[in-house]
Design a protein around this motif. Structure first.
Motif, PDB file in Angstrom:
ATOM      1  N   ASP A 186      42.404  46.099  37.912  1.00 48.87           N
ATOM      2  CA  ASP A 186      42.682  44.730  38.615  1.00 48.87           C
ATOM      3  C   ASP A 186      44.095  44.335  38.385  1.00 48.87           C
ATOM      4  O   ASP A 186      44.738  43.961  39.613  1.00 48.87           O
ATOM      5  CB  ASP A 186      41.868  43.728  38.239  1.00 48.87           C
ATOM      6  CG  ASP A 186      40.322  43.932  38.772  1.00 48.87           C
ATOM      7  OD1 ASP A 186      40.069  44.728  39.586  1.00 48.87           O
ATOM      8  OD2 ASP A 186      39.394  43.211  38.280  1.00 48.87           O
ATOM      9  N   SER A 234      46.710  44.695  41.853  1.00 49.35           N
ATOM     10  CA  SER A 234      47.329  43.326  42.061  1.00 49.35           C
ATOM     11  C   SER A 234      48.712  43.345  42.196  1.00 49.35           C
ATOM     12  O   SER A 234      49.384  42.597  42.803  1.00 49.35           O
ATOM     13  CB  SER A 234      46.806  42.139  41.390  1.00 49.35           C
ATOM     14  OG  SER A 234      47.357  42.205  40.037  1.00 49.35           O
ATOM     15  N   HIS A 260      37.777  42.929  46.860  1.00 49.94           N
ATOM     16  CA  HIS A 260      38.556  42.509  45.671  1.00 49.94           C
ATOM     17  C   HIS A 260      39.698  43.281  44.969  1.00 49.94           C
ATOM     18  O   HIS A 260      40.439  42.903  44.311  1.00 49.94           O
ATOM     19  CB  HIS A 260      37.563  42.279  44.519  1.00 49.94           C
ATOM     20  CG  HIS A 260      36.284  41.111  45.082  1.00 49.94           C
ATOM     21  ND1 HIS A 260      36.518  40.027  45.229  1.00 49.94           N
ATOM     22  CD2 HIS A 260      34.922  41.661  45.182  1.00 49.94           C
ATOM     23  CE1 HIS A 260      35.495  39.405  45.609  1.00 49.94           C
ATOM     24  NE2 HIS A 260      34.372  40.440  45.766  1.00 49.94           N
ATOM     25  N   LYS A 261      39.369  44.629  45.150  1.00 50.78           N
ATOM     26  CA  LYS A 261      40.320  45.553  44.714  1.00 50.78           C
ATOM     27  C   LYS A 261      41.662  45.730  45.537  1.00 50.78           C
ATOM     28  O   LYS A 261      42.381  46.097  44.967  1.00 50.78           O
ATOM     29  CB  LYS A 261      39.690  46.875  44.573  1.00 50.78           C
ATOM     30  CG  LYS A 261      38.524  46.847  43.477  1.00 50.78           C
ATOM     31  CD  LYS A 261      38.171  48.399  43.204  1.00 50.78           C
ATOM     32  CE  LYS A 261      37.164  48.493  41.928  1.00 50.78           C
ATOM     33  NZ  LYS A 261      36.019  47.536  41.941  1.00 50.78           N
TER      34      LYS A 261
END
Length: 245
Positions: free
Chosen positions: A17, A21, A160-161
């Motif tokens: 993550d 990000s 989310h990824k």
């Protein structure tokens, strides 16, 4: 019943993550084993397993006496080879163009059974959070060769990824190329089938309904989970798959 994620896998997911990000970029040192052990409340042996697996997957690089670093991202092009229709057509000296038909965020209550299964999303996913929170991003694109539609792409991506996925202009940026650059892919699987074209697909490919198409369905994984699932529809008389053994 919700699956319990092992501690080492939670650490792997957290590291990935941070990479997805942009918090940790290629060449950056990550937190030390001791710091990760304290953060997750586990032993250094558990942390070591997570780092060892990510190193074997070529996501991280461990340097004796120096620490652990995010590996350079070029491994993605060879570790999981993903064909890029834009590059294929340009290398064949054909004019290439992409037209985005639609882009949207998809919430859990909008998913069909196939997508729930692919991304391992429970029917009650999101009950504790906002039911309007996106779980996937969906994009549909027509790819043209010399002005003629040759491929219709339907793609779903874990929201989310890859949170910045929807901000991209996919008439300019190729989806596969973008995901390879942003996400450390571990592995993938695919199938190819001959299917009679449904009306909607026939309209996008400018062929008669029920004409033969070749459909490539591919899923690629990151952190042991599906990152993206795609269906690529090809007009049967305009496209062929080939390679060398």
């Amino acid at each position: 019943m919700k699956k319990t994620i092992p501690a080492y896998q939670r650490i792997k997911n957290a590291i990935l993550d941070n990479i997805h990000s942009g918090k940790w970029q290629a060449g950056n040192a990550i937190s030390t084993e001791m710091a990760l052990a304290e953060e997750f409340g586990v032993s250094r042996m558990t942390v070591n397993r997570a780092l060892k697996e990510l190193s074997e997957e070529r996501v991280l690089e461990r340097r004796q006496g120096s620490g652990t670093f995010v590996a350079q991202q070029q491994f993605n092009h060879t570790f999981v080879e993903v064909r890029n229709i834009a590059q294929d057509l340009k290398s064949a000296n054909r004019d290439y163009e992409a037209k985005v038909v639609s882009k949207r965020a998809v919430t859990a209550d909008m998913l069909d059974e196939e997508l729930r299964r692919k991304f391992d999303i429970d029917k009650d996913h999101g009950v504790d959070n906002s039911s309007h929170a996106p779980v996937l991003y969906e994009v549909k694109i027509i790819h043209f060769a010399d002005g003629q539609p040759i491929q219709f792409e339907e793609r779903w991506v874990d929201a989310h990824k890859v949170p910045e996925f929807m901000a991209q202009d996919f008439s300019v940026v190729n989806t596969s190329e973008y995901l390879i650059a942003k996400s450390p892919l571990e592995r993938g699987s695919y199938t190819i089938r001959a299917i009679a074209a449904p009306d909607e697909i026939a309209r996008f490919l400018q062929i008669a309904p029920q004409s033969p198409t070749l459909v490539l369905r591919r899923q690629t994984y990151s952190a042991g989970q599906v990152l993206t699932f795609v269906k690529m529809w090809h007009a049967g008389d305009r496209y062929q798959f080939s390679g060398e053994l």
